[in-house]
Design a protein around this motif. Structure first.
Motif, mmCIF file in Angstrom:
data_model
loop_
_atom_site.group_PDB
_atom_site.id
_atom_site.type_symbol
_atom_site.label_atom_id
_atom_site.label_comp_id
_atom_site.label_asym_id
_atom_site.label_seq_id
_atom_site.Cartn_x
_atom_site.Cartn_y
_atom_site.Cartn_z
ATOM 1 N N UNK A 1 5.645 5.578 -11.654
ATOM 2 C CA UNK A 1 4.585 4.575 -11.505
ATOM 3 C C UNK A 1 4.894 3.360 -12.366
ATOM 4 N N UNK A 2 5.307 3.594 -13.621
ATOM 5 C CA UNK A 2 5.655 2.462 -14.494
ATOM 6 C C UNK A 2 6.791 1.645 -13.872
ATOM 7 N N UNK A 3 7.778 2.332 -13.309
ATOM 8 C CA UNK A 3 8.919 1.635 -12.716
ATOM 9 C C UNK A 3 8.507 0.765 -11.537
ATOM 10 N N UNK A 4 7.631 1.283 -10.684
ATOM 11 C CA UNK A 4 7.177 0.504 -9.521
ATOM 12 C C UNK A 4 6.350 -0.697 -9.982
ATOM 13 N N UNK A 5 5.477 -0.482 -10.970
ATOM 14 C CA UNK A 5 4.672 -1.589 -11.486
ATOM 15 C C UNK A 5 5.562 -2.697 -12.037
ATOM 16 N N UNK A 6 6.582 -2.306 -12.779
ATOM 17 C CA UNK A 6 7.486 -3.299 -13.370
ATOM 18 C C UNK A 6 8.281 -4.023 -12.288
ATOM 19 N N UNK A 7 8.761 -3.265 -11.319
ATOM 20 C CA UNK A 7 9.585 -3.865 -10.266
ATOM 21 C C UNK A 7 8.802 -4.882 -9.442
ATOM 22 N N UNK A 8 7.493 -4.686 -9.331
ATOM 23 C CA UNK A 8 6.673 -5.587 -8.509
ATOM 24 C C UNK A 8 5.802 -6.507 -9.366
ATOM 25 N N UNK A 9 6.182 -6.601 -10.635
ATOM 26 C CA UNK A 9 5.536 -7.555 -11.553
ATOM 27 C C UNK A 9 4.020 -7.351 -11.616
ATOM 28 N N UNK A 10 3.610 -6.089 -11.635
ATOM 29 C CA UNK A 10 2.186 -5.761 -11.776
ATOM 30 C C UNK A 10 1.931 -5.426 -13.232
ATOM 31 N N UNK A 11 1.106 -6.213 -13.877
ATOM 32 C CA UNK A 11 0.905 -6.084 -15.327
ATOM 33 C C UNK A 11 0.091 -4.835 -15.679
ATOM 34 N N UNK A 12 0.557 -4.099 -16.671
ATOM 35 C CA UNK A 12 -0.204 -2.983 -17.234
ATOM 36 C C UNK A 12 -1.115 -3.545 -18.325
ATOM 37 N N UNK A 13 -2.414 -3.406 -18.125
ATOM 38 C CA UNK A 13 -3.390 -3.953 -19.073
ATOM 39 C C UNK A 13 -3.575 -3.015 -20.258
ATOM 40 N N UNK B 1 0.800 -1.220 0.000
ATOM 41 C CA UNK B 1 0.000 0.000 0.000
ATOM 42 C C UNK B 1 0.830 1.266 0.000
ATOM 43 N N UNK B 2 2.109 1.153 0.276
ATOM 44 C CA UNK B 2 2.979 2.329 0.284
ATOM 45 C C UNK B 2 3.697 2.530 -1.049
ATOM 46 N N UNK B 3 3.401 1.706 -2.041
ATOM 47 C CA UNK B 3 4.128 1.778 -3.312
ATOM 48 C C UNK B 3 3.806 3.024 -4.119
ATOM 49 N N UNK B 4 2.553 3.472 -4.056
ATOM 50 C CA UNK B 4 2.119 4.581 -4.905
ATOM 51 C C UNK B 4 1.553 5.722 -4.074
ATOM 52 N N UNK B 5 1.702 6.931 -4.552
ATOM 53 C CA UNK B 5 1.108 8.090 -3.901
ATOM 54 C C UNK B 5 0.835 9.170 -4.950
ATOM 55 N N UNK B 6 -0.178 9.982 -4.699
ATOM 56 C CA UNK B 6 -0.477 11.085 -5.595
ATOM 57 C C UNK B 6 0.732 11.999 -5.695
ATOM 58 N N UNK B 7 1.012 12.474 -6.918
ATOM 59 C CA UNK B 7 2.170 13.335 -7.130
ATOM 60 C C UNK B 7 3.338 12.613 -7.770
ATOM 61 N N UNK B 8 3.287 11.265 -7.851
ATOM 62 C CA UNK B 8 4.337 10.525 -8.551
ATOM 63 C C UNK B 8 4.289 10.853 -10.031
ATOM 64 N N UNK B 9 5.425 10.691 -10.713
ATOM 65 C CA UNK B 9 5.433 10.877 -12.166
ATOM 66 C C UNK B 9 5.023 9.576 -12.834
ATOM 67 N N UNK B 10 4.646 9.676 -14.093
ATOM 68 C CA UNK B 10 4.213 8.487 -14.828
ATOM 69 C C UNK B 10 5.352 7.475 -14.952
ATOM 70 N N UNK B 11 6.584 7.966 -15.092
ATOM 71 C CA UNK B 11 7.728 7.054 -15.188
ATOM 72 C C UNK B 11 7.968 6.344 -13.863
#
Length: 403
Positions: free
Chosen positions: A33-45, A21-31
């Motif tokens: 967010x993409x980096x965190x998703x990739x690092x934690x193997x969360x698929x972008x649909x 739950x601490x991975x994302x927060x408002x104010x992050x850049x799109x890059x």
């Protein structure tokens, strides 16, 4: 609440310790967010860019969708909104699938409510969709919490830097609006019942029952607002007035009438069904009177009419909403056409008393009615085509109208 999101993916023990739950927060850049998703193997649909309307405030903004969670970014690529449609809970334990009552219990009543009509106007709900769609918007410290619901059940919740449907930053203060409701217990009670009955209208065979109740509570809010016993804001007044007009057109053949006195007594009457269309109200009539044979009872009164008159039953109940009274006195009940062309006085004769005994109904004594009980009357309906009912209650004439 913190401005963070977690997702329903497989997690290692270490990830659970850290708290996804601490991975994302408002104010992050799109890059980021993409980096965190990739690092934690969360698929972008899917990734999309809003190009529907060049005049829209969110033209050119981008969104990233994952399973159950989506992210929206402004034109500078900064995260301003996170939408949860999975089992992720808010900081206070509310999630999609929960009932709205739990949300109110956890977060209170300091919110702005967007009705289905408002959501249609904002282009967020299709007109053909359920009329029970709503959004509850809470102001948090640095963002809004927006809870989307349908049929009183949460479908998703959102953290956003902006007010719903706008790019207006956090500036709203809903405290005063809610204090107005909370400061008047009667208004708060009526408003909550009105909203609840509206939500229940589309469900099953009881739709007429809930339509009648919603219309009655709308009349209560409008009547007591006019009398100064409660105060509706302009938006509240318009919302209630519009929905009541819609309900009245849907209840053209209803045989239920109601009104409110200046002392906030609720007066409700049910008359004998006189048309084929009225038959469809049988279940609603029985539910309102809380008697399985109410429709049969009122129909029987008319069936006993002789050839010279049309005896119409009128079952009446009066109850206090602001001040409780054990008994209330009525002087008379006048039934007339809407244009006053014909007028009749309702009465309680021996014949009506006999029928009341047959159906085990309460008896009226000395024109006094016990609060919350039903009492039967009748009138000659031969020349009464569109009845308006006026009850003389404690010296005041209370006009009852069809729902």
């Amino acid at each position: 609440m913190n401005n963070s999101v977690s997702t329903n993916t497989e997690k290692s023990d270490n990830e659970n310790e850290l708290g996804v739950g601490q991975l994302f927060h408002l104010g992050m850049t799109i890059d980021e967010v993409r980096g965190v998703l990739e690092a934690h193997h969360i698929e972008i649909i899917n990734e999309i860019e809003n190009t529907r309307d060049s005049e829209a405030w969110d033209w050119g903004n981008k969104s990233i969708w994952t399973e159950g969670v989506s992210f929206s970014f402004d034109q500078n690529g900064v995260l301003y909104e996170i939408v949860y449609e999975n089992d992720e809970t808010t900081e206070l334990g509310v999630k999609a699938g929960d009932r709205i009552e739990l949300m109110k219990e956890k977060y209170g009543n300091q919110y702005k409510l967007y009705s289905s009509k408002e959501l249609v106007g904002m282009g967020m709900v299709e007109e053909s969709q359920s009329l029970t769609a709503e959004v509850y918007e809470y102001r948090m410290e640095e963002h809004y919490l927006q809870v989307f619901a349908n049929d009183s059940k949460i479908t998703s919740w959102v953290m956003s830097k902006y007010k719903l449907g706008t790019n207006s930053p956090v500036s709203e203060d809903y405290t005063q609006t809610v204090i107005s409701k909370q400061g008047n217990p009667m208004k708060k009670h009526l408003w909550e019942e009105y909203q609840r009955y509206l939500e229940l209208i589309p469900t099953g065979d009881d739709s007429k029952y809930y339509q009648i109740l919603a219309s009655d509570r709308a009349r209560a809010l409008l009547s007591l607002n006019k009398l100064g016993l409660l105060e509706l804001s302009k938006d509240e007044f318009n919302q209630v007035n519009e929905s009541r007009e819609e309900l009245r057109s849907a209840l053209e053949h209803s045989v239920v009438y109601s009104g409110y006195s200046s002392n906030s007594e609720h007066v409700i009457a049910i008359i004998s069904p006189l048309s084929y269309e009225s038959k469809s109200y049988q279940e609603a009539i029985n539910l309102i009177a809380d008697q399985e044979d109410e429709y049969e009872f009122l129909s029987y009164i008319t069936q006993q009419s002789d050839e010279r008159s049309l005896l119409v039953g009128l079952d009446l109940k009066i109850e206090g909403t602001l001040v409780h009274s054990d008994e209330m006195k009525i002087d008379k009940i006048i039934v007339s056409n809407s244009d006053d062309s014909n007028t009749q006085t309702a009465f309680s004769t021996e014949e009506i008393t006999d029928i009341s005994d047959k159906y085990k109904r309460a008896k009226i004594l000395n024109n006094k009615l016990k609060s919350g009980k039903w009492y039967a009357f009748a009138y000659d309906g031969t020349l009464i085509y569109d009845p308006v009912i006026a009850v003389s209650l404690n010296g005041e004439q209370v006009v009852l109208n069809r729902q």
